[in-house]
Motif scaffolding. Structure first.
Motif, PDB file in Angstrom:
ATOM      1  N   GLN A   1      36.629  28.348  25.857  1.00 55.62           N
ATOM      2  CA  GLN A   1      37.259  27.932  27.107  1.00 55.62           C
ATOM      3  C   GLN A   1      38.124  29.070  27.617  1.00 55.62           C
ATOM      4  OE1 GLN A   1      40.304  24.643  27.263  1.00 55.62           O
ATOM      5  NE2 GLN A   1      38.599  23.651  28.354  1.00 55.62           N
ATOM      6  N   GLN A   2      37.958  29.401  28.897  1.00 55.75           N
ATOM      7  CA  GLN A   2      38.766  30.438  29.527  1.00 55.75           C
ATOM      8  C   GLN A   2      39.666  29.800  30.577  1.00 55.75           C
ATOM      9  OE1 GLN A   2      39.300  33.593  29.053  1.00 55.75           O
ATOM     10  NE2 GLN A   2      37.743  33.977  27.519  1.00 55.75           N
ATOM     11  N   LYS A   3      40.943  30.097  30.502  1.00 66.85           N
ATOM     12  CA  LYS A   3      41.904  29.627  31.499  1.00 66.85           C
ATOM     13  C   LYS A   3      41.885  30.611  32.666  1.00 66.85           C
ATOM     14  CE  LYS A   3      46.780  28.322  31.891  1.00 66.85           C
ATOM     15  NZ  LYS A   3      48.053  28.251  31.163  1.00 66.85           N
ATOM     16  N   THR A   4      41.889  30.076  33.889  1.00 65.99           N
ATOM     17  CA  THR A   4      41.918  30.911  35.083  1.00 65.99           C
ATOM     18  C   THR A   4      43.217  30.646  35.846  1.00 65.99           C
ATOM     19  OG1 THR A   4      40.721  29.254  36.385  1.00 65.99           O
ATOM     20  CG2 THR A   4      39.400  30.958  35.287  1.00 65.99           C
ATOM     21  N   ASN A   5      43.611  31.578  36.676  1.00 69.54           N
ATOM     22  CA  ASN A   5      44.865  31.455  37.413  1.00 69.54           C
ATOM     23  C   ASN A   5      44.840  30.323  38.432  1.00 69.54           C
ATOM     24  OD1 ASN A   5      46.083  33.604  36.066  1.00 69.54           O
ATOM     25  ND2 ASN A   5      45.244  35.087  37.497  1.00 69.54           N
ATOM     26  N   GLU A   6      43.692  30.053  38.998  1.00 70.93           N
ATOM     27  CA  GLU A   6      43.555  29.046  40.045  1.00 70.93           C
ATOM     28  C   GLU A   6      42.664  27.901  39.555  1.00 70.93           C
ATOM     29  OE1 GLU A   6      44.906  29.086  43.083  1.00 70.93           O
ATOM     30  OE2 GLU A   6      45.722  31.119  43.071  1.00 70.93           O
ATOM     31  N   PRO A   7      42.895  26.677  40.046  1.00 68.91           N
ATOM     32  CA  PRO A   7      41.976  25.579  39.751  1.00 68.91           C
ATOM     33  C   PRO A   7      40.560  25.950  40.209  1.00 68.91           C
ATOM     34  CG  PRO A   7      43.973  24.734  40.766  1.00 68.91           C
ATOM     35  CD  PRO A   7      44.033  26.230  40.872  1.00 68.91           C
ATOM     36  N   LEU A   8      39.569  25.595  39.426  1.00 71.05           N
ATOM     37  CA  LEU A   8      38.179  25.926  39.765  1.00 71.05           C
ATOM     38  C   LEU A   8      37.546  24.758  40.515  1.00 71.05           C
ATOM     39  CD1 LEU A   8      37.026  27.652  36.451  1.00 71.05           C
ATOM     40  CD2 LEU A   8      37.889  28.704  38.548  1.00 71.05           C
TER      41      LEU A   8
ATOM     42  N   SER B   1      41.736  32.164  44.768  1.00 68.64           N
ATOM     43  CA  SER B   1      42.353  33.450  45.105  1.00 68.64           C
ATOM     44  C   SER B   1      41.347  34.427  45.695  1.00 68.64           C
ATOM     45  CB  SER B   1      42.958  34.075  43.848  1.00 68.64           C
ATOM     46  OG  SER B   1      41.924  34.367  42.917  1.00 68.64           O
ATOM     47  N   GLY B   2      40.059  34.104  45.581  1.00 69.83           N
ATOM     48  CA  GLY B   2      38.999  35.001  46.022  1.00 69.83           C
ATOM     49  C   GLY B   2      38.331  35.722  44.873  1.00 69.83           C
ATOM     50  N   ASP B   3      38.895  35.618  43.663  1.00 70.24           N
ATOM     51  CA  ASP B   3      38.282  36.281  42.513  1.00 70.24           C
ATOM     52  C   ASP B   3      36.975  35.606  42.146  1.00 70.24           C
ATOM     53  OD1 ASP B   3      40.315  38.131  42.298  1.00 70.24           O
ATOM     54  OD2 ASP B   3      41.402  37.007  40.766  1.00 70.24           O
ATOM     55  N   PHE B   4      35.921  36.411  42.022  1.00 76.46           N
ATOM     56  CA  PHE B   4      34.600  35.962  41.581  1.00 76.46           C
ATOM     57  C   PHE B   4      34.326  36.701  40.285  1.00 76.46           C
ATOM     58  CE2 PHE B   4      29.833  36.156  42.002  1.00 76.46           C
ATOM     59  CZ  PHE B   4      29.624  34.802  41.788  1.00 76.46           C
ATOM     60  N   SER B   5      34.041  35.974  39.209  1.00 78.37           N
ATOM     61  CA  SER B   5      33.965  36.583  37.881  1.00 78.37           C
ATOM     62  C   SER B   5      32.659  36.278  37.168  1.00 78.37           C
ATOM     63  CB  SER B   5      35.115  36.073  37.005  1.00 78.37           C
ATOM     64  OG  SER B   5      36.359  36.393  37.580  1.00 78.37           O
ATOM     65  N   ALA B   6      32.296  37.190  36.283  1.00 76.67           N
ATOM     66  CA  ALA B   6      31.152  37.028  35.388  1.00 76.67           C
ATOM     67  C   ALA B   6      31.691  36.956  33.958  1.00 76.67           C
ATOM     68  CB  ALA B   6      30.197  38.206  35.518  1.00 76.67           C
ATOM     69  N   PHE B   7      31.180  36.001  33.186  1.00 75.46           N
ATOM     70  CA  PHE B   7      31.593  35.795  31.801  1.00 75.46           C
ATOM     71  C   PHE B   7      30.371  35.870  30.891  1.00 75.46           C
ATOM     72  CE2 PHE B   7      34.645  33.655  34.459  1.00 75.46           C
ATOM     73  CZ  PHE B   7      35.875  33.893  33.860  1.00 75.46           C
ATOM     74  N   ASP B   8      30.592  36.342  29.672  1.00 72.55           N
ATOM     75  CA  ASP B   8      29.548  36.322  28.655  1.00 72.55           C
ATOM     76  C   ASP B   8      29.324  34.877  28.224  1.00 72.55           C
ATOM     77  OD1 ASP B   8      28.887  36.300  25.545  1.00 72.55           O
ATOM     78  OD2 ASP B   8      28.089  38.163  26.408  1.00 72.55           O
ATOM     79  N   ALA B   9      28.094  34.390  28.331  1.00 74.77           N
ATOM     80  CA  ALA B   9      27.798  32.988  28.018  1.00 74.77           C
ATOM     81  C   ALA B   9      28.035  32.652  26.550  1.00 74.77           C
ATOM     82  CB  ALA B   9      26.354  32.647  28.394  1.00 74.77           C
TER      83      ALA B   9
ATOM     84  N   GLY C   1      44.520  24.622  49.945  1.00 74.57           N
ATOM     85  CA  GLY C   1      45.503  25.652  50.257  1.00 74.57           C
ATOM     86  C   GLY C   1      45.060  27.056  49.891  1.00 74.57           C
ATOM     87  N   PHE C   2      43.752  27.273  49.741  1.00 75.77           N
ATOM     88  CA  PHE C   2      43.243  28.595  49.383  1.00 75.77           C
ATOM     89  C   PHE C   2      42.951  29.392  50.648  1.00 75.77           C
ATOM     90  CE2 PHE C   2      41.381  26.242  45.547  1.00 75.77           C
ATOM     91  CZ  PHE C   2      42.520  26.454  44.800  1.00 75.77           C
TER      92      PHE C   2
ATOM     93  N   ASN D   1      37.208  40.648  43.974  1.00 76.32           N
ATOM     94  CA  ASN D   1      37.920  39.775  44.899  1.00 76.32           C
ATOM     95  C   ASN D   1      37.192  39.760  46.231  1.00 76.32           C
ATOM     96  OD1 ASN D   1      40.027  39.035  47.078  1.00 76.32           O
ATOM     97  ND2 ASN D   1      40.842  38.269  45.134  1.00 76.32           N
ATOM     98  N   CYS D   2      36.783  38.567  46.659  1.00 78.53           N
ATOM     99  CA  CYS D   2      35.972  38.379  47.867  1.00 78.53           C
ATOM    100  C   CYS D   2      36.806  38.252  49.139  1.00 78.53           C
ATOM    101  CB  CYS D   2      35.094  37.141  47.698  1.00 78.53           C
ATOM    102  SG  CYS D   2      33.911  37.282  46.337  1.00 78.53           S
ATOM    103  N   GLY D   3      38.134  38.246  49.051  1.00 78.94           N
ATOM    104  CA  GLY D   3      38.987  38.216  50.223  1.00 78.94           C
ATOM    105  C   GLY D   3      39.348  36.830  50.723  1.00 78.94           C
ATOM    106  N   ALA D   4      38.624  35.816  50.288  1.00 76.78           N
ATOM    107  CA  ALA D   4      38.923  34.422  50.631  1.00 76.78           C
ATOM    108  C   ALA D   4      38.493  33.576  49.439  1.00 76.78           C
ATOM    109  CB  ALA D   4      38.178  33.992  51.893  1.00 76.78           C
ATOM    110  N   GLY D   5      38.974  32.362  49.387  1.00 74.99           N
ATOM    111  CA  GLY D   5      38.682  31.493  48.254  1.00 74.99           C
ATOM    112  C   GLY D   5      37.188  31.316  48.003  1.00 74.99           C
TER     113      GLY D   5
END
Length: 162
Positions: free
Chosen positions: A74-81, A99-107, A148-149, A117-121
Motif C-alpha cells: 500500500q502506498q500513501k499519496t498526498n491527495e485523496p485518489l 494535485s496533478g501528479d500522475f504516477s507509475a508504480f511497480d505492480a 477542490g482540485f 505533474n499534469c498541471g490540473a487534477g
C-alpha cells in the motif's frame, strides 16, 4: 461520502489474481436536519455532510484476490485518489492525484517508478492503447470543483519505452 474506495475504477491483473485499488482518507462530518410538516406534506429528516478539519490523503493498494483479500502493498499519496487505476501487462500501475501528479508504480513492489505533474487534477481513470506496435498511456487532467482540485482541460498522452 468521501472515504475508502469510492467511485474510482479499480484494475485487476487476472493472471496474478491481484486488484489495484485507489482510495481516500477524507474525514467528513454528518449532520441530520429536519423539515417540519407543512400542509399536506409530512415532516422529512435528511442528512448533510461537510469536510471535517484534519488531514486527508489517498492510498493505492495491491490486494491479493487469491489469499482472501490480503494487502500485498500500500502506498500513501498526498491527495485523496478519485481518478482510478490502470494496471498494464508489463507490471506497471498508473494513477493520478488532485494535485496533478500522475504516477507509475511497480505492480509487484509498489515502488513509485515515475511521476509527472499534469498541471490540473488527474481525477479520471487512465487508459492504454497501441499504435503501430507502440504502447501509450493517456489521462485527462481536468481537476474537480467538487473536491477542490485545480481545474484544467487537457488530455495528456505518454509513450512507454520498449
Amino acid at each position: 461520502v468521501g472515504g475508502g474506495a469510492n467511485w474510482s475504477p479499480a484494475s485487476v491483473d487476472t493472471a496474478k489474481g491481484v486488484a489495484f485499488v485507489a482510495a481516500m482518507h477524507l474525514p467528513t462530518r454528518y449532520h441530520t436536519a429536519a423539515l417540519p410538516a407543512a400542509g399536506d406534506k409530512p415532516a422529512v429528516t435528511y442528512y448533510t455532510f461537510e469536510p471535517a478539519k484534519g488531514p486527508s490523503w489517498g492510498t493505492l493498494s495491491a490486494i491479493d484476490l487469491t489469499a482472501g483479500g490480503k494487502i500485498l502493498w500500500q502506498q500513501k499519496t498526498n491527495e485523496p485518489l478519485v481518478g482510478g487505476v490502470l494496471a498494464t501487462a508489463g507490471g506497471v500501475v498508473f494513477t493520478g492525484e488532485g494535485s496533478g501528479d500522475f504516477s507509475a508504480f511497480d505492480a509487484a513492489s509498489g515502488e513509485r517508478l515515475w511521476q509527472f505533474n499534469c498541471g490540473a487534477g488527474v481525477n479520471a481513470p487512465p487508459i492504454t492503447f497501441e499504435v503501430d506496435g507502440k504502447q501509450y498511456i493517456a489521462v485527462a487532467a481536468g481537476g474537480s470543483q467538487i473536491w477542490g482540485f485545480r481545474q484544467g482541460g487537457a488530455v495528456i498522452v505518454f509513450g512507454l519505452t520498449d
